[in-house]
Design a protein around this motif. Structure first.
Motif, PDB file in Angstrom:
ATOM      1  N   PHE A   1      86.795   2.705 -46.594  1.00 24.68           N
ATOM      2  CA  PHE A   1      87.931   2.238 -45.668  1.00 24.68           C
ATOM      3  C   PHE A   1      87.674   2.594 -44.136  1.00 24.68           C
ATOM      4  O   PHE A   1      87.682   1.715 -43.467  1.00 24.68           O
ATOM      5  CB  PHE A   1      89.215   3.081 -46.185  1.00 24.68           C
ATOM      6  N   TYR A   2      87.060   3.864 -43.951  1.00 21.02           N
ATOM      7  CA  TYR A   2      86.679   4.013 -42.612  1.00 21.02           C
ATOM      8  C   TYR A   2      85.543   3.339 -41.931  1.00 21.02           C
ATOM      9  O   TYR A   2      85.510   2.811 -40.817  1.00 21.02           O
ATOM     10  CB  TYR A   2      86.622   5.636 -42.268  1.00 21.02           C
TER      11      TYR A   2
ATOM     12  N   CYS B   1      90.145  10.194 -37.129  1.00 21.81           N
ATOM     13  CA  CYS B   1      91.013  10.060 -38.149  1.00 21.81           C
ATOM     14  C   CYS B   1      90.092  10.446 -39.496  1.00 21.81           C
ATOM     15  O   CYS B   1      90.612  11.028 -40.279  1.00 21.81           O
ATOM     16  CB  CYS B   1      91.734   8.488 -38.266  1.00 21.81           C
TER      17      CYS B   1
ATOM     18  N   ASN C   1      87.709   6.743 -48.962  1.00 21.85           N
ATOM     19  CA  ASN C   1      87.908   6.867 -47.461  1.00 21.85           C
ATOM     20  C   ASN C   1      86.663   6.577 -46.965  1.00 21.85           C
ATOM     21  O   ASN C   1      86.680   5.999 -45.834  1.00 21.85           O
ATOM     22  CB  ASN C   1      87.938   8.228 -47.360  1.00 21.85           C
TER      23      ASN C   1
ATOM     24  N   THR D   1      89.348   6.077 -34.397  1.00 21.28           N
ATOM     25  CA  THR D   1      88.832   5.823 -35.739  1.00 21.28           C
ATOM     26  C   THR D   1      88.064   7.168 -36.493  1.00 21.28           C
ATOM     27  O   THR D   1      88.174   7.693 -37.632  1.00 21.28           O
ATOM     28  CB  THR D   1      87.954   4.578 -36.201  1.00 21.28           C
TER      29      THR D   1
ATOM     30  N   LEU E   1      86.731  -3.361 -37.857  1.00 20.71           N
ATOM     31  CA  LEU E   1      87.485  -4.524 -37.653  1.00 20.71           C
ATOM     32  C   LEU E   1      88.651  -3.831 -36.609  1.00 20.71           C
ATOM     33  O   LEU E   1      89.096  -4.656 -35.974  1.00 20.71           O
ATOM     34  CB  LEU E   1      88.335  -4.613 -39.086  1.00 20.71           C
ATOM     35  N   PHE E   2      89.037  -2.542 -36.691  1.00 24.02           N
ATOM     36  CA  PHE E   2      89.965  -1.947 -35.803  1.00 24.02           C
ATOM     37  C   PHE E   2      89.536  -2.155 -34.368  1.00 24.02           C
ATOM     38  O   PHE E   2      90.241  -2.756 -33.331  1.00 24.02           O
ATOM     39  CB  PHE E   2      90.247  -0.722 -36.201  1.00 24.02           C
TER      40      PHE E   2
ATOM     41  N   ILE F   1      84.858   0.280 -42.895  1.00 21.82           N
ATOM     42  CA  ILE F   1      85.580  -1.107 -42.599  1.00 21.82           C
ATOM     43  C   ILE F   1      86.307  -0.963 -41.212  1.00 21.82           C
ATOM     44  O   ILE F   1      86.260  -1.833 -40.172  1.00 21.82           O
ATOM     45  CB  ILE F   1      86.271  -1.703 -43.530  1.00 21.82           C
ATOM     46  N   MET F   2      86.984   0.131 -41.124  1.00 19.70           N
ATOM     47  CA  MET F   2      88.019   0.155 -40.090  1.00 19.70           C
ATOM     48  C   MET F   2      87.114   0.544 -38.914  1.00 19.70           C
ATOM     49  O   MET F   2      87.547   0.089 -37.566  1.00 19.70           O
ATOM     50  CB  MET F   2      88.996   1.276 -40.072  1.00 19.70           C
TER      51      MET F   2
END
Length: 155
Positions: free
Chosen positions: A83-84, A133, A80, A130, A90-91, A86-87
């Motif tokens: 993932f977050y 989340c 997690n 982000t 990128l997001f 990277i997000m």
């Protein structure tokens, strides 16, 4: 008349002095409370350091961690985090690029500087979403771990 004005002046001074004294007492009480809290923090830090130096306490702590935080849980937490992370990069970039071209330039027809401003605001909102989340995911993971901990203690 001057006697009356002198009395009211001295009364005003005594009230001001009384207020100042009460403020000083209040500040002194705040300082004492703050010192007591700092002392408690220092005591708990000392206890923590002593527990870290004690090999038996460290082993008990590791066993407790292993009991409630399995390798699967640790893997999920690291996954997690990656993932977050990277997000987080990128997001917002995707939102900024997409909203700049598709929404603010093509759809609304804004000039480039206005479209850039609104796209930047959209990207900032994407970063906040982000982060929210990630915090919610971490919170619910911890709630799940606490439930497991209570279930194991009840068994």
């Amino acid at each position: 008349m001057s006697q009356h004005s002198n009395d009211s002046e001295s009364e005003g001074r005594s009230q001001a002095s009384s207020r100042a004294s009460s403020r000083r007492n209040s500040l002194a009480e705040d300082v004492v409370e703050e010192h007591e809290l700092e002392q408690e923090d220092e005591d708990s830090i000392f206890k923590l350091e002593m527990a870290q130096l004690d090999p038996a306490a460290a082993k008990r702590r590791e066993e407790e961690q292993a009991q409630f935080y399995t390798p699967v849980d640790q893997h999920r937490a690291v996954s997690n985090l990656v993932f977050y992370s990277i997000m987080m990069f990128l997001f917002p970039l995707g939102v900024m690029f997409g909203s700049y071209h598709a929404i603010f330039i093509d759809y609304f027809g804004y000039d480039s500087s206005t479209a850039s401003l609104y796209a930047g605001i959209s990207a900032a909102v994407a970063v906040i979403i982000t982060m929210i989340c990630f915090v919610l995911t971490a919170y619910f993971e911890e709630v799940e771990a606490e439930k497991k901990k209570l279930e194991k203690k009840n068994e």
